[in-house]
Design a protein around this motif. Sequence first.
Motif, PDB file in Angstrom:
ATOM      1  N   LEU A   1      93.582  17.047 111.952  1.00 12.68           N
ATOM      2  CA  LEU A   1      93.019  17.863 113.028  1.00 12.68           C
ATOM      3  C   LEU A   1      93.548  17.358 114.363  1.00 12.68           C
ATOM      4  CD1 LEU A   1      89.309  17.516 111.884  1.00 12.68           C
ATOM      5  CD2 LEU A   1      90.728  19.502 111.399  1.00 12.68           C
ATOM      6  N   ARG A   2      93.481  18.221 115.363  1.00 10.67           N
ATOM      7  CA  ARG A   2      93.629  17.791 116.755  1.00 10.67           C
ATOM      8  C   ARG A   2      92.335  18.159 117.461  1.00 10.67           C
ATOM      9  NH1 ARG A   2      98.507  20.683 116.694  1.00 10.67           N
ATOM     10  NH2 ARG A   2      97.835  21.975 118.456  1.00 10.67           N
ATOM     11  N   ILE A   3      91.698  17.176 118.073  1.00  4.35           N
ATOM     12  CA  ILE A   3      90.423  17.400 118.744  1.00  4.35           C
ATOM     13  C   ILE A   3      90.535  16.925 120.182  1.00  4.35           C
ATOM     14  CG2 ILE A   3      87.956  16.859 118.770  1.00  4.35           C
ATOM     15  CD1 ILE A   3      88.084  16.415 115.783  1.00  4.35           C
ATOM     16  N   HIS A   4      90.053  17.743 121.114  1.00  5.22           N
ATOM     17  CA  HIS A   4      90.073  17.378 122.534  1.00  5.22           C
ATOM     18  C   HIS A   4      88.715  16.797 122.907  1.00  5.22           C
ATOM     19  CE1 HIS A   4      90.274  17.770 126.938  1.00  5.22           C
ATOM     20  NE2 HIS A   4      91.576  17.636 126.746  1.00  5.22           N
ATOM     21  N   GLY A   5      88.706  15.512 123.244  1.00  5.28           N
ATOM     22  CA  GLY A   5      87.460  14.848 123.601  1.00  5.28           C
ATOM     23  C   GLY A   5      87.693  13.367 123.781  1.00  5.28           C
ATOM     24  N   THR A   6      86.627  12.622 123.909  1.00  2.51           N
ATOM     25  CA  THR A   6      86.733  11.178 124.022  1.00  2.51           C
ATOM     26  C   THR A   6      86.582  10.544 122.643  1.00  2.51           C
ATOM     27  OG1 THR A   6      84.366  10.791 124.325  1.00  2.51           O
ATOM     28  CG2 THR A   6      85.656  11.327 126.310  1.00  2.51           C
ATOM     29  N   VAL A   7      86.987   9.284 122.534  1.00  2.00           N
ATOM     30  CA  VAL A   7      86.812   8.570 121.277  1.00  2.00           C
ATOM     31  C   VAL A   7      85.338   8.509 120.918  1.00  2.00           C
ATOM     32  CG1 VAL A   7      87.083   6.324 120.151  1.00  2.00           C
ATOM     33  CG2 VAL A   7      88.923   7.223 121.592  1.00  2.00           C
ATOM     34  N   GLY A   8      84.487   8.271 121.906  1.00  2.00           N
ATOM     35  CA  GLY A   8      83.058   8.191 121.639  1.00  2.00           C
ATOM     36  C   GLY A   8      82.487   9.487 121.106  1.00  2.00           C
ATOM     37  N   GLN A   9      82.894  10.625 121.670  1.00  2.00           N
ATOM     38  CA  GLN A   9      82.394  11.916 121.194  1.00  2.00           C
ATOM     39  C   GLN A   9      82.788  12.173 119.743  1.00  2.00           C
ATOM     40  OE1 GLN A   9      84.270  14.265 124.224  1.00  2.00           O
ATOM     41  NE2 GLN A   9      82.408  14.407 125.490  1.00  2.00           N
ATOM     42  N   ILE A  10      84.022  11.817 119.415  1.00  2.00           N
ATOM     43  CA  ILE A  10      84.506  12.068 118.055  1.00  2.00           C
ATOM     44  C   ILE A  10      83.878  11.092 117.066  1.00  2.00           C
ATOM     45  CG2 ILE A  10      86.558  12.105 116.585  1.00  2.00           C
ATOM     46  CD1 ILE A  10      88.151  12.981 119.071  1.00  2.00           C
ATOM     47  N   ARG A  11      83.790   9.815 117.462  1.00  2.00           N
ATOM     48  CA  ARG A  11      83.237   8.805 116.566  1.00  2.00           C
ATOM     49  C   ARG A  11      81.751   9.048 116.272  1.00  2.00           C
ATOM     50  NH1 ARG A  11      86.956   7.425 113.646  1.00  2.00           N
ATOM     51  NH2 ARG A  11      88.411   5.768 114.244  1.00  2.00           N
ATOM     52  N   ALA A  12      81.047   9.732 117.153  1.00  2.00           N
ATOM     53  CA  ALA A  12      79.642  10.030 116.903  1.00  2.00           C
ATOM     54  C   ALA A  12      79.455  10.895 115.663  1.00  2.00           C
ATOM     55  CB  ALA A  12      79.023  10.711 118.122  1.00  2.00           C
ATOM     56  N   HIS A  13      80.476  11.662 115.304  1.00  2.00           N
ATOM     57  CA  HIS A  13      80.389  12.562 114.148  1.00  2.00           C
ATOM     58  C   HIS A  13      81.371  12.200 113.035  1.00  2.00           C
ATOM     59  CE1 HIS A  13      77.790  15.452 116.304  1.00  2.00           C
ATOM     60  NE2 HIS A  13      78.483  15.083 117.366  1.00  2.00           N
ATOM     61  N   LEU A  14      82.458  11.502 113.383  1.00  2.00           N
ATOM     62  CA  LEU A  14      83.465  11.103 112.399  1.00  2.00           C
ATOM     63  C   LEU A  14      83.726   9.605 112.578  1.00  2.00           C
ATOM     64  CD1 LEU A  14      85.909  14.121 112.794  1.00  2.00           C
ATOM     65  CD2 LEU A  14      84.451  13.656 110.799  1.00  2.00           C
ATOM     66  N   PRO A  15      82.879   8.735 112.000  1.00  2.00           N
ATOM     67  CA  PRO A  15      83.012   7.291 112.209  1.00  2.00           C
ATOM     68  C   PRO A  15      84.293   6.735 111.601  1.00  2.00           C
ATOM     69  CG  PRO A  15      81.342   7.768 110.566  1.00  2.00           C
ATOM     70  CD  PRO A  15      81.732   9.087 111.163  1.00  2.00           C
ATOM     71  N   ALA A  16      84.559   5.481 111.921  1.00  2.00           N
ATOM     72  CA  ALA A  16      85.821   4.854 111.518  1.00  2.00           C
ATOM     73  C   ALA A  16      85.979   4.786 110.003  1.00  2.00           C
ATOM     74  CB  ALA A  16      85.915   3.454 112.130  1.00  2.00           C
ATOM     75  N   ALA A  17      84.873   4.692 109.268  1.00  2.00           N
ATOM     76  CA  ALA A  17      84.976   4.652 107.814  1.00  2.00           C
ATOM     77  C   ALA A  17      85.351   6.002 107.220  1.00  2.00           C
ATOM     78  CB  ALA A  17      83.651   4.174 107.213  1.00  2.00           C
ATOM     79  N   VAL A  18      85.275   7.074 108.020  1.00  4.30           N
ATOM     80  CA  VAL A  18      85.557   8.430 107.537  1.00  4.30           C
ATOM     81  C   VAL A  18      86.912   8.922 108.024  1.00  4.30           C
ATOM     82  CG1 VAL A  18      84.814  10.847 107.663  1.00  4.30           C
ATOM     83  CG2 VAL A  18      83.118   9.021 107.373  1.00  4.30           C
ATOM     84  N   ALA A  19      87.241   8.673 109.281  1.00  4.97           N
ATOM     85  CA  ALA A  19      88.431   9.264 109.880  1.00  4.97           C
ATOM     86  C   ALA A  19      89.206   8.227 110.674  1.00  4.97           C
ATOM     87  CB  ALA A  19      88.048  10.433 110.782  1.00  4.97           C
ATOM     88  N   LEU A  20      90.517   8.427 110.719  1.00  9.73           N
ATOM     89  CA  LEU A  20      91.415   7.594 111.512  1.00  9.73           C
ATOM     90  C   LEU A  20      91.842   8.381 112.741  1.00  9.73           C
ATOM     91  CD1 LEU A  20      93.087   4.940 111.608  1.00  9.73           C
ATOM     92  CD2 LEU A  20      94.908   6.184 110.441  1.00  9.73           C
ATOM     93  N   LEU A  21      91.719   7.796 113.919  1.00 10.00           N
ATOM     94  CA  LEU A  21      92.122   8.442 115.170  1.00 10.00           C
ATOM     95  C   LEU A  21      93.466   7.890 115.630  1.00 10.00           C
ATOM     96  CD1 LEU A  21      88.855   8.590 117.333  1.00 10.00           C
ATOM     97  CD2 LEU A  21      89.640  10.106 115.513  1.00 10.00           C
ATOM     98  N   ARG A  22      94.352   8.790 116.042  1.00  6.73           N
ATOM     99  CA  ARG A  22      95.649   8.393 116.578  1.00  6.73           C
ATOM    100  C   ARG A  22      95.894   9.128 117.891  1.00  6.73           C
ATOM    101  NH1 ARG A  22      98.508   5.636 112.661  1.00  6.73           N
ATOM    102  NH2 ARG A  22      97.955   6.055 110.485  1.00  6.73           N
ATOM    103  N   GLU A  23      96.715   8.539 118.718  1.00  2.00           N
ATOM    104  CA  GLU A  23      97.121   9.223 119.942  1.00  2.00           C
ATOM    105  C   GLU A  23      97.952  10.445 119.575  1.00  2.00           C
ATOM    106  OE1 GLU A  23      96.136   8.676 122.814  1.00  2.00           O
ATOM    107  OE2 GLU A  23      95.415   6.606 122.886  1.00  2.00           O
ATOM    108  N   TYR A  24      97.699  11.549 120.278  1.00  2.00           N
ATOM    109  CA  TYR A  24      98.464  12.769 120.020  1.00  2.00           C
ATOM    110  C   TYR A  24      99.457  12.997 121.141  1.00  2.00           C
ATOM    111  CZ  TYR A  24      99.814  17.631 119.645  1.00  2.00           C
ATOM    112  OH  TYR A  24     100.551  18.782 119.565  1.00  2.00           O
ATOM    113  N   GLN A  25     100.691  13.272 120.745  1.00  2.00           N
ATOM    114  CA  GLN A  25     101.732  13.632 121.708  1.00  2.00           C
ATOM    115  C   GLN A  25     102.436  14.869 121.199  1.00  2.00           C
ATOM    116  OE1 GLN A  25     103.861   9.897 121.459  1.00  2.00           O
ATOM    117  NE2 GLN A  25     103.054   9.194 123.415  1.00  2.00           N
TER     118      GLN A  25
END
Length: 345
Positions: free
Chosen positions: A244-268
Amino acid sequence: MSRPTARVLTLLELLQSGGTRTVAELADRLGVEGRTVRRYVDQLVTDLDVPVESVRGRYGGYRLAPGYRLPPLMLSDDEALAVLLGLLAGRRTGLTTTGRTAGETASAKIRRVLPRHLAHRLDTLLDALAFTDRPGDFDPPDSGVLLTLADAVRHRRPVSIRYTDRDGRRSERTLHPDGVVAHAGRWYVTGEDVRIGEDRTFRLDRITDARTLPGSFEAPDAADPARRLLEGFATAGHRHEVTLRIHGTVGQIRAHLPAAVALLREYQHEHEHGHGHEPVADEDRAAERWLRVELRAERLDWLPPVLAALDRPFVIERPEELRALVTAFADRLTSYARAAREGAS
């Protein structure tokens, strides 16, 4: 507790295990120089009145005087209460070793010597205490295995482990352990599996034996066992690979998709530097931007409600099936809202 004080107490524990310990061995275990070991010994003798003997000769070193035993452990009221609550929390979360028996007997021993007024206050607290989660029902690790692995992590020593995987296959592995991690009621050890030359994570309750091997290994640069464990959970093999590509802050995304569920990467954008492959540090929570979210799942039906609750712009890159599920979910919400409005009129 300051580090020098902690090392002095560690020295006492090493001497209590019996035998004569050389200065070189003690220095290695404590991570200090030989003259510092001698200073710590002087502190034991002078400040704590512990009878430490100096043994001369080729195999000389230090040892406790024969027959010496530490006095009984004394705890203040607050300390006893802290220990009992810690034992209770450990049993509920599964973060105990060798089953419940050791924790229950330890609790019983402390409770027997508590002053009556403190025991009454503790019972009052336990009667009033409620938990939002259910008690953990986990297979605890063997305490000997846990302590052997922790020692190997600290001193960078390889270990041989006997491991049984989730399919019941048994194997013996040589591991360069770099961390012991407690997560969601279980214990794990992370490190390099020497035979295949790759990082692996092993559940401690599936390790039946751990032996320290001769030699040592170099610690990996900037090792973060806890983060690597969570990233491993997020990218573990499952039926669906979701990007997925999601526009938001790390905190907003982690509140619903924690580190044990999803991996976040910088998007370019592709015309800049590709898609971006660097994981995002959870500490960088304030900046709002497009982030790439990667996860794997056995089912997809739980994701549309999560994305709706997130309430941030998003783009589904894959799989196509998730796009259809999100569209159907949005149509259902629209129909529910329309039906409610027409019913009210």
